[in-house]
Design a protein around this motif. Structure first.
Motif, PDB file in Angstrom:
ATOM      1  N   PHE A  55       0.818  -1.216   0.000  1.00 58.53           N
ATOM      2  CA  PHE A  55       0.000   0.000   0.000  1.00 58.53           C
ATOM      3  C   PHE A  55       0.855   1.271   0.000  1.00 58.53           C
ATOM      4  O   PHE A  55       0.305   2.371  -0.115  1.00 58.53           O
ATOM      5  N   ASP A  56       2.146   1.136   0.142  1.00 60.35           N
ATOM      6  CA  ASP A  56       3.009   2.302   0.354  1.00 60.35           C
ATOM      7  C   ASP A  56       3.067   3.180  -0.890  1.00 60.35           C
ATOM      8  O   ASP A  56       3.398   2.713  -1.982  1.00 60.35           O
ATOM      9  N   GLY A  57       2.742   4.464  -0.703  1.00 64.50           N
ATOM     10  CA  GLY A  57       2.828   5.421  -1.796  1.00 64.50           C
ATOM     11  C   GLY A  57       4.149   6.150  -1.864  1.00 64.50           C
ATOM     12  O   GLY A  57       4.332   7.023  -2.718  1.00 64.50           O
ATOM     13  N   GLY A  58       5.092   5.849  -0.967  1.00 66.88           N
ATOM     14  CA  GLY A  58       6.414   6.461  -1.000  1.00 66.88           C
ATOM     15  C   GLY A  58       6.512   7.809  -0.312  1.00 66.88           C
ATOM     16  O   GLY A  58       7.573   8.434  -0.321  1.00 66.88           O
ATOM     17  N   LYS A  59       5.416   8.263   0.301  1.00 65.33           N
ATOM     18  CA  LYS A  59       5.437   9.572   0.950  1.00 65.33           C
ATOM     19  C   LYS A  59       6.172   9.491   2.278  1.00 65.33           C
ATOM     20  O   LYS A  59       5.918   8.591   3.085  1.00 65.33           O
ATOM     21  N   PRO A  60       7.101  10.425   2.575  1.00 68.08           N
ATOM     22  CA  PRO A  60       7.793  10.400   3.866  1.00 68.08           C
ATOM     23  C   PRO A  60       6.820  10.577   5.026  1.00 68.08           C
ATOM     24  O   PRO A  60       5.808  11.286   4.919  1.00 68.08           O
ATOM     25  N   VAL A  61       7.137   9.927   6.140  1.00 64.44           N
ATOM     26  CA  VAL A  61       6.310  10.007   7.343  1.00 64.44           C
ATOM     27  C   VAL A  61       7.171  10.495   8.503  1.00 64.44           C
ATOM     28  O   VAL A  61       8.391  10.400   8.482  1.00 64.44           O
ATOM     29  N   ASP A  62       6.508  11.026   9.530  1.00 56.78           N
ATOM     30  CA  ASP A  62       7.212  11.479  10.730  1.00 56.78           C
ATOM     31  C   ASP A  62       7.683  10.273  11.525  1.00 56.78           C
ATOM     32  O   ASP A  62       6.879   9.389  11.875  1.00 56.78           O
ATOM     33  N   ALA A  63       8.975  10.244  11.845  1.00 57.06           N
ATOM     34  CA  ALA A  63       9.552   9.149  12.627  1.00 57.06           C
ATOM     35  C   ALA A  63      10.271   9.721  13.843  1.00 57.06           C
ATOM     36  O   ALA A  63      10.860  10.804  13.779  1.00 57.06           O
ATOM     37  N   VAL A  64      10.221   8.998  14.945  1.00 53.38           N
ATOM     38  CA  VAL A  64      10.896   9.406  16.172  1.00 53.38           C
ATOM     39  C   VAL A  64      11.759   8.251  16.659  1.00 53.38           C
ATOM     40  O   VAL A  64      11.416   7.074  16.504  1.00 53.38           O
ATOM     41  N   LEU A  65      12.889   8.626  17.272  1.00 56.11           N
ATOM     42  CA  LEU A  65      13.874   7.653  17.735  1.00 56.11           C
ATOM     43  C   LEU A  65      14.331   8.065  19.121  1.00 56.11           C
ATOM     44  O   LEU A  65      14.697   9.223  19.340  1.00 56.11           O
ATOM     45  N   ALA A  66      14.294   7.124  20.081  1.00 60.12           N
ATOM     46  CA  ALA A  66      14.681   7.406  21.461  1.00 60.12           C
ATOM     47  C   ALA A  66      15.684   6.365  21.939  1.00 60.12           C
ATOM     48  O   ALA A  66      15.744   5.240  21.420  1.00 60.12           O
ATOM     49  N   ARG A  67      16.456   6.745  22.955  1.00 62.54           N
ATOM     50  CA  ARG A  67      17.448   5.835  23.525  1.00 62.54           C
ATOM     51  C   ARG A  67      16.774   4.601  24.129  1.00 62.54           C
ATOM     52  O   ARG A  67      15.645   4.678  24.607  1.00 62.54           O
ATOM     53  N   PRO A  68      17.510   3.482  24.164  1.00 58.65           N
ATOM     54  CA  PRO A  68      16.937   2.258  24.760  1.00 58.65           C
ATOM     55  C   PRO A  68      17.078   2.243  26.276  1.00 58.65           C
ATOM     56  O   PRO A  68      17.596   1.280  26.860  1.00 58.65           O
ATOM     57  N   ASP A  69      16.603   3.326  26.938  1.00 55.50           N
ATOM     58  CA  ASP A  69      16.635   3.340  28.400  1.00 55.50           C
ATOM     59  C   ASP A  69      15.419   2.573  28.922  1.00 55.50           C
ATOM     60  O   ASP A  69      14.554   2.144  28.147  1.00 55.50           O
ATOM     61  N   PRO A  70      15.312   2.350  30.225  1.00 63.78           N
ATOM     62  CA  PRO A  70      14.196   1.529  30.725  1.00 63.78           C
ATOM     63  C   PRO A  70      12.813   2.046  30.330  1.00 63.78           C
ATOM     64  O   PRO A  70      11.905   1.250  30.070  1.00 63.78           O
ATOM     65  N   ALA A  71      12.623   3.374  30.291  1.00 56.59           N
ATOM     66  CA  ALA A  71      11.295   3.904  29.971  1.00 56.59           C
ATOM     67  C   ALA A  71      10.977   3.832  28.490  1.00 56.59           C
ATOM     68  O   ALA A  71       9.817   3.653  28.105  1.00 56.59           O
ATOM     69  N   ARG A  72      12.001   3.998  27.620  1.00 56.96           N
ATOM     70  CA  ARG A  72      11.801   3.998  26.174  1.00 56.96           C
ATOM     71  C   ARG A  72      10.655   4.930  25.789  1.00 56.96           C
ATOM     72  O   ARG A  72       9.786   4.595  24.985  1.00 56.96           O
ATOM     73  N   ALA A  73      10.653   6.132  26.378  1.00 55.85           N
ATOM     74  CA  ALA A  73       9.515   7.039  26.261  1.00 55.85           C
ATOM     75  C   ALA A  73       9.806   8.179  25.298  1.00 55.85           C
ATOM     76  O   ALA A  73      10.905   8.755  25.300  1.00 55.85           O
ATOM     77  N   PHE A  74       8.799   8.524  24.501  1.00 52.49           N
ATOM     78  CA  PHE A  74       8.841   9.715  23.654  1.00 52.49           C
ATOM     79  C   PHE A  74       8.218  10.862  24.464  1.00 52.49           C
ATOM     80  O   PHE A  74       7.031  11.158  24.350  1.00 52.49           O
ATOM     81  N   GLY A  75       9.047  11.469  25.302  1.00 50.37           N
ATOM     82  CA  GLY A  75       8.553  12.505  26.200  1.00 50.37           C
ATOM     83  C   GLY A  75       9.582  13.600  26.414  1.00 50.37           C
ATOM     84  O   GLY A  75      10.293  13.990  25.490  1.00 50.37           O
ATOM     85  N   TYR A  76       9.679  14.077  27.649  1.00 46.47           N
ATOM     86  CA  TYR A  76      10.613  15.143  28.002  1.00 46.47           C
ATOM     87  C   TYR A  76      11.979  14.572  28.379  1.00 46.47           C
ATOM     88  O   TYR A  76      12.089  13.462  28.914  1.00 46.47           O
ATOM     89  N   ARG A  77      13.013  15.374  28.153  1.00 45.47           N
ATOM     90  CA  ARG A  77      14.307  15.109  28.749  1.00 45.47           C
ATOM     91  C   ARG A  77      14.298  15.564  30.198  1.00 45.47           C
ATOM     92  O   ARG A  77      13.491  16.421  30.570  1.00 45.47           O
ATOM     93  N   PRO A  78      15.189  15.035  31.055  1.00 46.37           N
ATOM     94  CA  PRO A  78      15.267  15.521  32.433  1.00 46.37           C
ATOM     95  C   PRO A  78      15.490  17.031  32.465  1.00 46.37           C
ATOM     96  O   PRO A  78      16.289  17.571  31.689  1.00 46.37           O
ATOM     97  N   GLY A  79      14.774  17.718  33.343  1.00 43.36           N
ATOM     98  CA  GLY A  79      14.881  19.169  33.413  1.00 43.36           C
ATOM     99  C   GLY A  79      14.047  19.903  32.388  1.00 43.36           C
ATOM    100  O   GLY A  79      14.023  21.135  32.388  1.00 43.36           O
ATOM    101  N   LEU A  80      13.344  19.189  31.510  1.00 45.95           N
ATOM    102  CA  LEU A  80      12.454  19.765  30.497  1.00 45.95           C
ATOM    103  C   LEU A  80      13.191  20.692  29.533  1.00 45.95           C
ATOM    104  O   LEU A  80      12.593  21.565  28.912  1.00 45.95           O
ATOM    105  N   SER A  81      14.509  20.509  29.393  1.00 44.50           N
ATOM    106  CA  SER A  81      15.270  21.353  28.468  1.00 44.50           C
ATOM    107  C   SER A  81      15.023  20.984  27.013  1.00 44.50           C
ATOM    108  O   SER A  81      15.417  21.710  26.094  1.00 44.50           O
ATOM    109  N   GLY A  82      14.401  19.886  26.799  1.00 44.64           N
ATOM    110  CA  GLY A  82      14.090  19.434  25.447  1.00 44.64           C
ATOM    111  C   GLY A  82      13.316  18.138  25.549  1.00 44.64           C
ATOM    112  O   GLY A  82      12.747  17.812  26.591  1.00 44.64           O
ATOM    113  N   PHE A  83      13.327  17.374  24.460  1.00 44.14           N
ATOM    114  CA  PHE A  83      12.560  16.138  24.406  1.00 44.14           C
ATOM    115  C   PHE A  83      13.496  14.947  24.286  1.00 44.14           C
ATOM    116  O   PHE A  83      14.647  15.080  23.837  1.00 44.14           O
ATOM    117  N   SER A  84      12.997  13.779  24.662  1.00 45.39           N
ATOM    118  CA  SER A  84      13.842  12.597  24.815  1.00 45.39           C
ATOM    119  C   SER A  84      14.049  11.828  23.517  1.00 45.39           C
ATOM    120  O   SER A  84      14.498  10.682  23.545  1.00 45.39           O
TER     121      SER A  84
END
Length: 339
Positions: A55-84
């Motif tokens: 079904f793929d039409g070749g259009k780019p999609v939004d992808a996110v990548l996070a470190r393999p830490d225990p939470a594996r969360a797409f959220g805030y970095r410690p201190g909220l200085s940015g995102f994880s």
């Protein structure tokens, strides 16, 4: 934590009468178990990705990548200085190849393509895998990735989330739990919706975040497998964990109740942010006064409390026609435009 209501064999009429009217989450076991995508998900990583590539039409999609830490969360970095996580755009072919490579790693990074509109990126997939409870006009989005999580957040839309591959655990809390969830700023969040600063409510440090225990006492927890679906009412907080190590796929459907005449959207979140801006510098006593007035004018003045006003003289307390609505909005815009 509490058990969540479960229903099976739900019809569209039953959904509208039993579920939508209750304003509580409901698990709908086996709702989409007949989807071809579910069958391919059960067949394994390679079979499922090959099915999607057709079904793929070749259009780019939004992808996110996070470190393999225990939470594996797409959220805030410690201190909220940015995102994880880091964010980029890539075609599904590249994403699927990376998921396949990561399936050979003992502890790979968390990778996902999130919230892609199915009709735009995988045209035809939504017709082959339709939700039986909704009109075709409600367009689904797809979430594809390996093991990862999204911290507690809320949406202002109705939501049916359908698991097509892997497993997902949802932790759900009513809007009244907001003061207990250590929410981040609404104008500085990893997603358009406000989000908790805690990567995972269940593993939060009880000494640093003592209110979480009170929140979890009110939480509903549901674990869904392929073919299962979950209804999430607007404004309910939900923490979402994709549990399978190699591949998890979710198709979800967001929709809103019809807005007032001639409006595209009722802008509830914008109204909340404007209120935060307007009252932030007032002393505590005056803020409490405004809280009481909001309780009356915004949320309370209806039914018998308006009996002293003739029905044709209620103005903003009553029904507004298009002309009156437009005049009020024009006045508000003028007020906001003043220096």
């Amino acid at each position: 934590m509490q058990a969540i209501k479960e229903l099976a064999g739900l019809t569209r009429q039953g959904f509208e009468q039993e579920v939508l009217q209750d304003y509580r989450p409901v698990v709908m076991r086996g709702l989409v178990s007949d989807w071809p995508l579910v069958a391919q998900g059960r067949a394994g990583l390679e079979a499922c990705l090959q099915y999607l590539m057709a079904f793929d039409g070749g259009k780019p999609v939004d992808a996110v990548l996070a470190r393999p830490d225990p939470a594996r969360a797409f959220g805030y970095r410690p201190g909220l200085s940015g995102f994880s996580f880091v964010h980029d755009k890539r075609p599904y072919a590249a994403l699927f190849e990376q998921l396949w490579r990561y399936s050979h790693f003992p502890d790979p990074p968390a990778l996902a393509a999130q919230s892609a509109l199915v009709a735009e990126v995988l045209p035809g997939l939504e017709q082959a895998n339709a939700c039986p409870l909704l009109d075709a006009a409600v367009r689904p989005r797809i979430w594809i990735g390996n093991r990862a999580s999204v911290p507690a957040h809320f949406d202002d839309s109705h939501n049916i989330a359908c698991v097509a591959a892997g497993r997902r655990r949802f932790t759900l809390l009513p809007p009244q739990c907001a003061p207990l969830l250590y929410m981040g700023p609404p104008d500085h969040a990893p997603t358009p919706a406000p989000m908790s600063v805690l990567p995972n409510l269940q593993t939060a440090d009880a000494e640093r975040f003592p209110l979480v225990r009170q929140a979890l006492e009110q939480a509903l927890v549901a674990e869904l497998g392929p073919g299962d679906a979950l209804y999430i009412p607007p404004l309910w907080f939900h923490q979402v964990e994709a549990l399978a190590p190699d591949l998890n796929i979710l198709m979800n459907y967001w929709w809103r109740d019809a807005p007032a005449a001639q409006r595209k959207d009722d802008l509830h979140l914008a109204a909340m942010r404007l209120a935060m801006l307007a009252f932030r510098h007032l002393p505590d006593g005056e803020r409490e006064g405004w809280r009481a007035l909001f309780e009356h004018y915004v949320f309370g003045a209806r039914g018998e409390s308006l009996a002293h006003i003739p029905a044709d003289q209620r103005h903003m307390f009553g029904e507004l026609d298009v002309k009156a609505d437009a005049a009020i909005r024009k006045d508000l815009i003028a007020q906001l435009g003043k220096p």
